[in-house]
Design a protein around this motif. Structure first.
Motif, PDB file in Angstrom:
ATOM      1  N   PRO A   1      11.016 -25.819  -9.503  1.00 19.71           N
ATOM      2  CA  PRO A   1      11.183 -26.250 -10.895  1.00 19.71           C
ATOM      3  C   PRO A   1      11.198 -25.062 -11.847  1.00 19.71           C
ATOM      4  CG  PRO A   1       8.920 -26.596 -10.182  1.00 19.71           C
ATOM      5  CD  PRO A   1       9.676 -26.138  -8.965  1.00 19.71           C
ATOM      6  N   ILE A   2      11.717 -25.307 -13.049  1.00 20.04           N
ATOM      7  CA  ILE A   2      11.720 -24.248 -14.058  1.00 20.04           C
ATOM      8  C   ILE A   2      10.759 -24.625 -15.190  1.00 20.04           C
ATOM      9  CG2 ILE A   2      14.063 -23.514 -13.508  1.00 20.04           C
ATOM     10  CD1 ILE A   2      14.998 -24.892 -16.079  1.00 20.04           C
ATOM     11  N   SER A   3      10.208 -23.608 -15.822  1.00 23.59           N
ATOM     12  CA  SER A   3       9.249 -23.791 -16.903  1.00 23.59           C
ATOM     13  C   SER A   3       9.954 -23.669 -18.252  1.00 23.59           C
ATOM     14  CB  SER A   3       8.164 -22.726 -16.794  1.00 23.59           C
ATOM     15  OG  SER A   3       8.728 -21.434 -17.011  1.00 23.59           O
ATOM     16  N   PHE A   4       9.204 -23.929 -19.313  1.00 25.34           N
ATOM     17  CA  PHE A   4       9.758 -23.718 -20.660  1.00 25.34           C
ATOM     18  C   PHE A   4      10.128 -22.252 -20.848  1.00 25.34           C
ATOM     19  CE2 PHE A   4       9.552 -22.542 -25.088  1.00 25.34           C
ATOM     20  CZ  PHE A   4      10.339 -23.520 -25.684  1.00 25.34           C
ATOM     21  N   ASP A   5       9.301 -21.348 -20.349  1.00 20.95           N
ATOM     22  CA  ASP A   5       9.615 -19.919 -20.452  1.00 20.95           C
ATOM     23  C   ASP A   5      10.935 -19.596 -19.756  1.00 20.95           C
ATOM     24  OD1 ASP A   5       7.622 -19.015 -22.062  1.00 20.95           O
ATOM     25  OD2 ASP A   5       6.363 -18.225 -20.447  1.00 20.95           O
ATOM     26  N   ASP A   6      11.164 -20.246 -18.600  1.00 20.26           N
ATOM     27  CA  ASP A   6      12.436 -20.042 -17.899  1.00 20.26           C
ATOM     28  C   ASP A   6      13.605 -20.461 -18.791  1.00 20.26           C
ATOM     29  OD1 ASP A   6      11.242 -19.126 -15.535  1.00 20.26           O
ATOM     30  OD2 ASP A   6      10.968 -21.173 -14.795  1.00 20.26           O
ATOM     31  N   ARG A   7      13.458 -21.614 -19.429  1.00 19.97           N
ATOM     32  CA  ARG A   7      14.527 -22.114 -20.291  1.00 19.97           C
ATOM     33  C   ARG A   7      14.817 -21.144 -21.439  1.00 19.97           C
ATOM     34  NH1 ARG A   7      15.906 -27.508 -20.128  1.00 19.97           N
ATOM     35  NH2 ARG A   7      14.921 -28.704 -18.459  1.00 19.97           N
ATOM     36  N   ALA A   8      13.757 -20.657 -22.060  1.00 17.13           N
ATOM     37  CA  ALA A   8      13.935 -19.736 -23.172  1.00 17.13           C
ATOM     38  C   ALA A   8      14.566 -18.426 -22.710  1.00 17.13           C
ATOM     39  CB  ALA A   8      12.590 -19.480 -23.844  1.00 17.13           C
ATOM     40  N   ARG A   9      14.134 -17.954 -21.564  1.00 14.65           N
ATOM     41  CA  ARG A   9      14.691 -16.707 -21.022  1.00 14.65           C
ATOM     42  C   ARG A   9      16.182 -16.865 -20.730  1.00 14.65           C
ATOM     43  NH1 ARG A   9      15.373 -15.521 -15.868  1.00 14.65           N
ATOM     44  NH2 ARG A   9      13.962 -17.201 -15.216  1.00 14.65           N
ATOM     45  N   ILE A  10      16.558 -18.026 -20.179  1.00 18.31           N
ATOM     46  CA  ILE A  10      17.966 -18.281 -19.848  1.00 18.31           C
ATOM     47  C   ILE A  10      18.823 -18.299 -21.107  1.00 18.31           C
ATOM     48  CG2 ILE A  10      19.543 -20.048 -18.964  1.00 18.31           C
ATOM     49  CD1 ILE A  10      17.039 -20.788 -17.087  1.00 18.31           C
ATOM     50  N   ARG A  11      18.311 -18.930 -22.163  1.00 14.99           N
ATOM     51  CA  ARG A  11      19.070 -18.993 -23.409  1.00 14.99           C
ATOM     52  C   ARG A  11      19.318 -17.574 -23.950  1.00 14.99           C
ATOM     53  NH1 ARG A  11      20.438 -23.009 -26.495  1.00 14.99           N
ATOM     54  NH2 ARG A  11      18.994 -24.463 -25.494  1.00 14.99           N
TER      55      ARG A  11
END
Length: 428
Positions: free
Chosen positions: A163-173
């Protein structure tokens, strides 16, 4: 006298001479940029460099393999690695900036020596092309748009085991800032498949055409005399119940964990089958396991396989890789919704019977019961049943195998070269 004809894969006429040979613009100057030069561009470089009057140069990192027989490669060196204390959201952007800065210095040196390209073809994924227009503002810049990351609907978060975390999502953006800049900066862009094109922002998709670079369809095909000798000395030949799996590296992005679980079930049900696995133990995509040296070791601890019938070849020379595909009775290709591997198209071109995951990139080229078999990525039991069915009914698979080979012809090098010729000439 000249005449215009439509070449395979092209959308605009290619001019032919009275002898039937293509007529190209004379004196074209092309710079091909790829961190891992030549990357996907090898056959383009060879074709363009062989044309009379063309001046083709390459630019790649100091670790790039280069292209045998091509001596116009300039290598760059990144000044430093990203700082360890850099904000994690910005590490990728810092790395891209460092690559872009290094290639800008190299391009300034190329310009100082008098070479000003008419066109630059670049894979911009590592940042190399960020400042190309600042060095050569009047040069046509064509980008290969291989991937644009999304936190939903594609590879990230697809696998519940990762799974991905909120931090992962922000980093991807933040990571995508680089890819957005690439699209804004270039004059034209191309994606290898419609799926890969569709991952880019809708507002920028009109700038991207779809064209695969092309595989060597002419040099690929079945060989009834092909054999593979395993590390233990077992000789496997065409007609044997051989299951094959191929990836650059053995990792979850390419379904290695799912394949291994299915293989355990297959071996228990079919005591005569052999499995040949090609791929390294490094990480191409995703991350390494936390509790093992690599994914191969981790999965071998999880499942119980017969070592006498399970053959890990590691990375192999291309000739051996092709023989693996040619002896295959059932070739398993699993992937997250991500970049489609060349190996799948090459397996089709060798007329291998592919059991592929029903994920978007695979469904674009593989159709269940027509040119292969589709299975759900996570359905270990269904994968095992389908492989067993294919092994038990080899003659029934030949119509699918022949159709796979025919369908692979759409991804020929000739088609790729014709469309890329249009792109570098200013067409779309």
């Amino acid at each position: 006298m000249k005449k215009a004809v439509e070449k395979a894969g092209a959308q605009a006429p290619v001019v032919l001479s009275s002898t039937g040979q293509p007529v190209y613009a004379s004196g074209k100057r092309v710079l091909v940029m790829h961190q891992n030069f030549p990357g996907q561009f090898g056959h383009f470089v060879r074709a363009w460099a062989a044309r009379p009057g063309w001046d083709v140069r390459g630019l790649g990192r100091d670790s790039a393999p280069g292209l045998p027989g091509f001596d116009q490669l300039m290598r760059y060196r990144v000044a430093r690695e990203p700082h360890a204390h850099q904000h994690p959201y910005l590490r990728q952007m810092e790395a891209a900036t460092l690559h872009g800065q290094a290639t800008a210095r190299a391009m300034l040196e190329i310009r100082r020596k008098g070479f000003i390209p008419d066109v630059i073809l670049a894979h911009p994924g590592w940042g190399e092309a960020l400042y190309a227009k600042d060095v050569f503002p009047d040069t046509r810049l064509v980008h290969l748009c291989e991937w644009y990351y999304n936190a939903d609907g594609a590879d990230l978060g697809f696998d519940p085991e990762h799974p991905i975390s909120f931090d992962d999502r922000a980093r991807i953006r933040t990571w995508n800032a680089q890819h957005t800049l690439n699209l804004v900066n270039c004059d034209a862009a191309v994606s290898p498949t419609e799926w890969q094109r569709s991952r880019h922002p809708e507002i920028l998709q009109p700038k991207i055409v779809m064209q695969h670079e092309g595989i060597d369809t002419e040099g690929l095909g079945p060989d009834p005399a092909a054999t593979v000798v395993t590390p233990g000395g077992t000789v496997l030949k065409v007609g044997d119940p051989v299951i094959t799996y191929v990836a650059r590296n053995l990792e979850p992005y390419r379904g290695f964990h799912i394949f291994m679980r299915a293989l355990e079930k297959i071996q228990k049900a079919h005591p005569g089958c052999h499995a040949v696995v090609v791929g390294g133990d490094e990480v191409s995509y995703g991350s390494a396991p936390r509790d093992a040296a690599n994914w191969r070791e981790k999965m071998l601890r999880e499942v119980a396989l017969d070592p006498a019938r399970t053959h890990f070849l590691g990375r192999v020379p291309r000739t051996q890789y092709l023989r693996v595909l040619q002896v295959s009775a059932a070739h398993v290709y699993l992937t997250y919704p991500f970049v489609l591997s060349w190996s799948m198209l090459e397996a089709m071109a060798t007329a291998a019977l592919i059991i592929g995951s029903s994920t978007a990139p695979v469904r674009e080229v593989l159709h269940d019961g027509v040119n292969g078999r589709l299975v759900e990525f996570f359905d270990v039991d269904a994968i095992a049943r389908t492989v067993l069915d294919v092994l038990e009914t080899p003659q029934a698979q030949w119509p699918l195998r022949r159709q796979a080979k025919r369908d692979a012809e759409r991804y020929s090098r000739e088609a790729g070269l014709a469309r890329y010729d249009q792109l570098i000439d200013g067409g779309t």
